[in-house]
Design a protein around this motif. Structure first.
Motif, PDB file in Angstrom:
ATOM      1  N   LEU A 174      -0.362   4.008  -2.714  1.00  0.00           N
ATOM      2  CA  LEU A 174      -1.123   5.187  -2.287  1.00  0.00           C
ATOM      3  C   LEU A 174      -0.679   6.504  -2.918  1.00  0.00           C
ATOM      4  O   LEU A 174      -1.532   7.338  -3.253  1.00  0.00           O
ATOM      5  CB  LEU A 174      -1.109   5.298  -0.764  1.00  0.00           C
ATOM      6  N   THR A 195       0.820  -1.214   0.000  1.00  0.00           N
ATOM      7  CA  THR A 195       0.000   0.000   0.000  1.00  0.00           C
ATOM      8  C   THR A 195       0.852   1.260   0.000  1.00  0.00           C
ATOM      9  O   THR A 195       0.419   2.304  -0.485  1.00  0.00           O
ATOM     10  CB  THR A 195      -0.945   0.037   1.223  1.00  0.00           C
ATOM     11  N   GLN A 237      -9.880  -0.026   1.314  1.00  0.00           N
ATOM     12  CA  GLN A 237      -9.141   0.936   0.488  1.00  0.00           C
ATOM     13  C   GLN A 237      -9.476   0.770  -0.986  1.00  0.00           C
ATOM     14  O   GLN A 237      -9.523   1.742  -1.736  1.00  0.00           O
ATOM     15  CB  GLN A 237      -7.638   0.770   0.730  1.00  0.00           C
ATOM     16  N   ALA A 291     -13.294   2.179  -1.257  1.00  0.00           N
ATOM     17  CA  ALA A 291     -13.634   3.479  -0.665  1.00  0.00           C
ATOM     18  C   ALA A 291     -14.100   4.464  -1.730  1.00  0.00           C
ATOM     19  O   ALA A 291     -13.393   4.693  -2.720  1.00  0.00           O
ATOM     20  CB  ALA A 291     -12.426   4.051   0.074  1.00  0.00           C
ATOM     21  N   ALA A 345     -10.396   3.108   6.372  1.00  0.00           N
ATOM     22  CA  ALA A 345      -9.866   1.792   6.013  1.00  0.00           C
ATOM     23  C   ALA A 345      -8.390   1.688   6.374  1.00  0.00           C
ATOM     24  O   ALA A 345      -7.916   0.620   6.803  1.00  0.00           O
ATOM     25  CB  ALA A 345     -10.061   1.539   4.516  1.00  0.00           C
ATOM     26  N   ARG A 346      -7.657   2.773   6.229  1.00  0.00           N
ATOM     27  CA  ARG A 346      -6.245   2.773   6.615  1.00  0.00           C
ATOM     28  C   ARG A 346      -6.089   2.555   8.123  1.00  0.00           C
ATOM     29  O   ARG A 346      -5.194   1.856   8.576  1.00  0.00           O
ATOM     30  CB  ARG A 346      -5.583   4.099   6.218  1.00  0.00           C
ATOM     31  N   ALA A 368      -2.739   9.803   4.028  1.00  0.00           N
ATOM     32  CA  ALA A 368      -3.223   8.440   3.796  1.00  0.00           C
ATOM     33  C   ALA A 368      -2.166   7.407   4.175  1.00  0.00           C
ATOM     34  O   ALA A 368      -2.480   6.363   4.755  1.00  0.00           O
ATOM     35  CB  ALA A 368      -3.623   8.264   2.332  1.00  0.00           C
ATOM     36  N   TRP A 386      -4.522  -3.946  -5.048  1.00  0.00           N
ATOM     37  CA  TRP A 386      -5.400  -4.018  -3.880  1.00  0.00           C
ATOM     38  C   TRP A 386      -5.917  -5.432  -3.650  1.00  0.00           C
ATOM     39  O   TRP A 386      -6.124  -5.844  -2.504  1.00  0.00           O
ATOM     40  CB  TRP A 386      -6.536  -3.008  -4.019  1.00  0.00           C
ATOM     41  N   TYR A 398      -2.461   6.349  -6.123  1.00  0.00           N
ATOM     42  CA  TYR A 398      -3.879   6.023  -5.986  1.00  0.00           C
ATOM     43  C   TYR A 398      -4.695   7.210  -5.479  1.00  0.00           C
ATOM     44  O   TYR A 398      -5.785   7.498  -5.999  1.00  0.00           O
ATOM     45  CB  TYR A 398      -4.000   4.843  -5.033  1.00  0.00           C
ATOM     46  N   LEU A 446     -11.463   6.123   2.824  1.00  0.00           N
ATOM     47  CA  LEU A 446     -10.145   5.533   2.610  1.00  0.00           C
ATOM     48  C   LEU A 446      -9.316   5.646   3.892  1.00  0.00           C
ATOM     49  O   LEU A 446      -8.634   4.690   4.295  1.00  0.00           O
ATOM     50  CB  LEU A 446      -9.422   6.231   1.466  1.00  0.00           C
TER      51      LEU A 446
END
Length: 375
Positions: A26, A22, A86, A89, A98-99, A44, A156, A29, A95
């Motif tokens: 990120l 991730t 993630q 989201a 979720a993190r 994030a 993901w 993303y 998001l």
């Protein structure tokens, strides 16, 4: 019953490969899906470490009381839920939620597995074993970005799959052989932060700010100046990190955690200044590799300093709290580094991280060379 050390090592590795992937995904993303800049991307990346920092001491307490297996299993499940969150989201706010879920899962995964592993070791071997077992976490963080680069748009799903594989390994592992004990009440701050932990914790926390800056901003910094190595930079960092960790870990036993921390983080300072000033791809990738080298031994060095000072008392809580300082440093680096980058530029953000590295060296030198057990 023999502690399933290798199985737990692989379970933690899978969970942190997911987490590390991730970190690569990120920075691209968040801008592509939500339109955020350096601050949004840095937040994030960093916010997951807030949940990790808060969760580690509690996971360690539960593990010390013989509840490792359910906590580690919960960690793998939460990591999978966070990864799926993630992916699905619809906005930046969800998001970030979720993190947080994923960060809590990673805290439970490692900080409950480590005391389980240490429960089967002699006291004299705990420092070395903790450093070796830590490779499962740091190896995942370092190699996860490589996996993200290889799988591309499917990153993901890879994150979810790796997290579920971690949970499955724990689910098929025999129960924690430790005796189940009642949880002691928290009557004093020392119950959560044992004496002997703060100085090594501050050392690793300041080093973590350096790492957090690299994790959150390196890809964006290279893209901003059109240095065409952004897709391989974190993989090069990982290579420098892993090679040095494997080859250099015995130096901690030979020279002591304080000396190793001060020496290697000095290399990190040089690397961060170099990344701030780099104007071509070759220079940037060279200093990226040096950044991996500079951070590779900070964890075993701080493990050594911590276990020396607490002398094996409550290793789950002690290691959990010490590692929480790392999480707090990374968590701060994401949004703060992103804010500095947006206001003053990426060069200033990396120079601030170099300043944190200097502070790390000064704090490390304050740690007594021989700890005294706080009995």
């Amino acid at each position: 019953m023999t502690v399933p050390v290798r199985r737990l090592w692989v379970a933690v590795l899978f969970g942190y490969l997911a987490f590390g992937a991730t970190l690569q995904a990120l920075p691209s993303y968040v801008p592509e899906k939500f339109g955020g800049g350096a601050l949004a991307s840095g937040t994030a990346v960093g916010i997951a470490f807030l949940a990790t920092a808060c969760g580690r001491p509690f996971a360690g307490r539960l593990a010390d009381a013989g509840r490792s297996r359910p906590v580690v299993l919960t960690g793998g499940v939460l990591a999978a839920i966070g990864g799926l969150g993630q992916l699905l989201a619809p906005d930046l706010g969800l998001l970030l939620v979720a993190r947080l879920v994923m960060g809590a899962g990673e805290a439970a995964l490692f900080s409950a597995a480590l005391p389980w592993v240490l429960s089967g070791a002699r006291v004299a071997q705990r420092g070395r074993l903790a450093g070796w077992f830590g490779l499962s976490m740091w190896g995942g963080l370092a190699a996860g970005p490589v996996i993200a680069t290889l799988v591309g748009a499917k990153v993901w799903w890879a994150v979810v799959g790796l997290s579920l594989a971690s949970a499955a390994l724990v689910l098929t592992t025999p129960s924690d052989p430790g005796r189940l004990e009642p949880l002691a009440r928290i009557r004093h701050p020392r119950d959560l932060v044992p004496a002997g932990v703060p100085l090594p914790g501050a050392t690793i926390g300041l080093a973590a700010y350096c790492y957090g800056t690299v994790a959150a901003l390196l890809v964006l910094r290279l893209r901003a100046d059109n240095l065409d190595v952004d897709n391989i930079a974190l993989a090069v960092f990982a290579a420098g990190f892993l090679v040095t960790r494997f080859a250099g870990s015995p130096l901690v036993d030979r020279f002591g955690g304080r000396s190793v921390a001060a020496t290697t983080v000095t290399l990190e300072i040089v690397a961060l200044v170099g990344l701030a000033l780099a104007i071509d791809s070759g220079t940037a990738i060279t200093f990226t590799a040096l950044a991996g080298v500079g951070l590779a031994l900070i964890y075993p060095a701080c493990v050594s300093m911590t276990l020396d000072r607490v002398r094996g008392l409550r290793p789950g809580v002690s290691m959990g709290v010490m590692t929480s300082f790392w999480d707090l440093g990374v968590m701060a680096a994401g949004p703060l580094g992103g804010l500095i980058a947006e206001w003053a530029g990426y060069q200033q953000a990396f120079l601030v991280a170099a300043g944190a590295g200097l502070a790390c060296v000064l704090v490390a030198l304050r740690v007594p060379s021989r700890g005294v057990s706080p009995r």
